[in-house]
Enzyme design. Structure first.
Site, PDB file in Angstrom:
ATOM      1  N   HIS A  97       0.660  -1.266   0.043  1.00 17.82           N
ATOM      2  CA  HIS A  97      -0.152   0.264  -0.041  1.00 17.82           C
ATOM      3  C   HIS A  97       0.654   1.035  -0.312  1.00 17.82           C
ATOM      4  CE1 HIS A  97      -3.926  -1.813   0.979  1.00 17.82           C
ATOM      5  NE2 HIS A  97      -3.221  -2.779   1.771  1.00 17.82           N
ATOM      6  N   ASN A 170     -10.603  -3.424   2.006  1.00 16.27           N
ATOM      7  CA  ASN A 170      -9.886  -3.077   0.835  1.00 16.27           C
ATOM      8  C   ASN A 170     -11.461  -3.004  -0.560  1.00 16.27           C
ATOM      9  OD1 ASN A 170      -6.887  -3.301   1.118  1.00 16.27           O
ATOM     10  ND2 ASN A 170      -7.885  -5.779   0.673  1.00 16.27           N
TER      11      ASN A 170
END
EC number: 1.11.1.6
Length: 708
Positions: A97, A170
């Site tokens: 990320h 997510n």
């Protein structure tokens, strides 16, 4: 407070957009977290230049030297300070990320959930809670593109009066693995291969697909990753899922299993693969730019925040384990209920200070929310704190303004890197009788946190319950719930990825494994990548269990983009035209923007049109893939510059299935046999604008011979 009941199980779909404009902006921006952050802002305008120690400097352009051409002197303390800061101003990037964009917003409660939880952000209709979100890709480095085929991280930090509450989610509702002990292996497999650091931000290579076939619990997530969900059109058009099963706990101590998701009021929309590749090359920052611009222009994206709940006594009533992070709770089984709205309404002031330094942790919870025994979640509770400790330079990262709660912090922890609090007195331990310096413990009745009391009876063992071993039923259900177009996209995605895999045996292992999802799909992939006909028995890991007939009957139509919301809001309409044309651009752009779409005029130069409308792009500086639809205004005598690029714009729009409208003579712009195809309009004037707006809302016309 009386609980408001809904007669419509899907009332979240009908929720209208919040009113736009300055009044709303003022309302949602005026919150405690913003006021907290304002205290840390620095305004340099009209101020004398100083060093970091506050010394005003008469000159800052040159280092101190012995003569104008002489050596620099060690006594130049400001040179030392400036170079020192530069040398140390980068912190370790996130392992996953790393590539992200952040924004501030607000959560508004729309349904009283006090029957199930005592978390105050969910128990008062109309209550607003400030939040910060960070949306990111997973596999790529901080400098990679916005648009790889990848899941998107979607994390939320709620600044509540009971402390910070984080959801680290997510845009896909499941994950690749069931147990956190495999997480380092998964990340190592999807990252660039260590011998050559290739490829960046891609799963299309040997080690990733080798991992998938050796860990068949990943089958469901792999199907999502090969679907259109992994190549979103905009970050404003993605779902968010907390993935894990949590617990709601009410004031009486009763627990209810819960999963969280948030769904965009603009609908979930994606690109096609050829388009995605070209967007990446033309604007690698396209998605972060799109989110920033939308918020900056007041087009605040809104998500419906929803829960699914299962009573504890029904924990074992399903064909799947409800704690399994590789499984969804289909709406066919578990109702989805809207309980609030998330609105992103303010961009960050400084990317590093806010987006890069924000620290999420699924272990940040508040009274009324607790954990379950999901083995992936349990590992994340350890990992996030460990990660932030390294990234942010010590144990006091919660004192960084973006991470700081809006409530007071009172404990006897002291010292450590970046300690900003000045604590009085001699006490650095708990409890103390010296001057009554120890904070007291709050009772559960007054908001003190107490862990949920769950009875545990079992042997200490390294194993997995049989209820976690069906790896293919939901992967099959997901595939069977998609439209034919979406299925074709999945086949093409697998084929693209496996074509990049160098080892033939890995390609064969993949088609054998995914024959257990759908044999026809696997055969089509095998033909494309030069593998032998798939053998589902050879591809089945005997450590798994075969799906039951009951499990294979489940359908999940809520996950097909064929069933999403379609609107014109904020979609870009490119208007390709000639500089010298006296067309009525003003009326055209006004009608487009009345539909809430965004008109962007494209001409040779950035001079205004003859009727005074702003030109947004030059022919040479924008690619047609960056527009969601296209209007070509053909003048009676087109210039050479107009004709040089127009055919490419028309063809790119056509082959990506987007709405195309040619006003004027189309003979040298688009082949005659394409002019009557779905979503293509050829007219003499703009009287058919309403029909075009309808086409813009549909977004794609799949009955064309396009480029998947």
């Amino acid at each position: 407070m009386t609980k408001k009941k809904s007669d419509d199980k899907h009332d979240f779909i009908k929720a209208p957009l919040e009113p736009e404009g300055a009044k709303k902006s003022k309302k949602v921006k005026d919150n405690a977290k913003q006021k907290d952050l304002e205290r840390n802002k620095v305004d340099n305008s009209g101020k004398a230049f100083t060093t970091n120690k506050g010394l005003k400097m008469a000159e800052e352009e040159f280092s101190l030297k012995a003569g104008k051409r002489g050596p620099s002197l060690l006594e130049d303390f400001h040179l030392r300070e400036k170079i020192m800061h530069f040398d140390h101003e980068r912190i370790p990037e996130r392992i996953v990320h790393a590539r992200g964009v952040g924004a501030h917003g607000v959560f508004k409660c729309t349904k009283d959930m006090s029957e199930y939880t005592k978390a105050t952000l969910f128990t008062e209709v109309g209550k607003e809670t400030p939040l910060f979100t960070r949306i990111s890709t997973v596999a790529g480095s901080r400098g990679s593109t916005d648009t790889p085929r990848d899941a998107r991280g979607f994390a939320l930090k709620f600044y509540t009066e009971e402390g910070n509450y984080d959801i680290a989610g997510n845009n896909i509702p499941v994950f690749f693995i069931q147990d956190a002990i495999k997480f380092p292996d998964f990340v190592h497999a999807v990252k660039p291969e260590p011998h050559n650091e290739i490829p960046q931000a891609q799963s299309a290579h040997d080690t990733f697909w080798d991992f998938i076939t050796r860990n068949q619990e990943s089958a469901h997530m792999a199907m999502w990753a090969m679907s259109d969900r992994a190549i979103p059109l905009s970050l404003r058009m993605i779902d968010g899922f907390a993935i894990h099963t949590f617990r709601f706990v009410n004031k009486d101590g009763k627990g209810t299993f819960v999963r969280f998701q948030w769904n965009p009021q603009l609908g979930v929309h994606s690109r096609v693969w050829d388009e995605t590749l070209k967007v990446s090359g033309n604007d690698p920052d396209s998605q972060r730019r799109d989110l920033y611009d939308a918020i900056d222009e007041g087009n605040y994206p809104v998500w419906d925040f929803c829960v699914q709940m299962i009573p504890e006594e029904k924990e074992f009533d399903f064909t799947y384990d409800i704690l399994d992070p590789t499984k969804v709770w289909p709406e066919e089984d578990v109702e989805k209920i809207k309980i609030g709205e998330i609105t992103l309404n303010r961009n960050v002031d400084n990317y590093f200070a806010e987006t890069e330094q924000v620290a999420f942790n699924p272990g940040n919870i508040v009274p009324g929310i607790d954990f379950t025994n999901d083995p992936l979640l349990q590992g994340r509770l350890f990992s996030y704190t460990d990660t932030q400790l390294l990234r942010l330079g010590g144990p006091n990262f919660a004192q960084i303004p973006i991470n700081r709660p809006i409530v007071g912090v009172h404990n006897n922890q002291r010292d450590g890197w970046h300690q900003h609090m000045i604590n009085k007195g001699p006490v650095a331990y708990q409890k103390s009788s010296i001057g009554d310096e120890s904070p007291y413990y709050e009772s559960v009745e007054n908001g003190g946190f107490e862990h949920y009391q769950e009875k545990i009876d079992g042997k200490v063992i390294k194993a997995r319950d049989d209820s976690f071993r069906d790896h293919f039923s939901q992967a099959t259900a997901f595939y069977n719930s998609l439209s034919d177009v979406e299925k074709e996209h999945i086949i093409n995605a697998f084929s693209f990825e496996l074509t990049k895999v160098q080892r033939k045996e890995i390609r064969q292992n993949v088609v054998d494994m995914f024959a257990n999802v759908d044999e026809d799909m696997a055969k089509a992939i095998a033909d494309n990548v030069g593998a032998d006909s798939p053998d589902k028995e050879r591809g089945f890991d005997p450590a798994g269990v075969k799906p039951t007939k009951e499990a294979l009957k489940v359908r999940m139509p809520e996950f097909s983009q064929e069933n999403t919301i379609f609107k014109t809001d904020t979609l870009k309409v490119g208007i390709y035209s000639d500089d010298e044309d006296d067309f009525d651009f003003k009326s055209l752009t006004e009608k487009i923007e009345k539909s809430k779409a965004k008109a962007e005029i494209i001409q040779k130069t950035l001079k205004e049109t003859k009727d005074g409308v702003r030109v947004d792009h030059r022919y040479d500086t924008v690619h047609p893939v960056l527009e969601d639809s296209l209007i070509i205004v053909v003048p009676e005598k087109p210039s050479d510059e107009f004709m040089k690029n127009v055919k490419e714009f028309a063809e790119e729009t056509y082959k990506h299935y987007k709405p195309l409208w040619i006003i004027g003579d189309a003979k040298d712009i688009l082949d005659k046999d394409k002019q009557d195809d779905p979503g293509v309009m050829v007219t003499k004037d703009m009287s058919d604008i309403d029909k075009f707006i309808e086409n813009v809302a549909k977004q794609r016309f799949w009955d064309r011979n396009g480029s998947i």
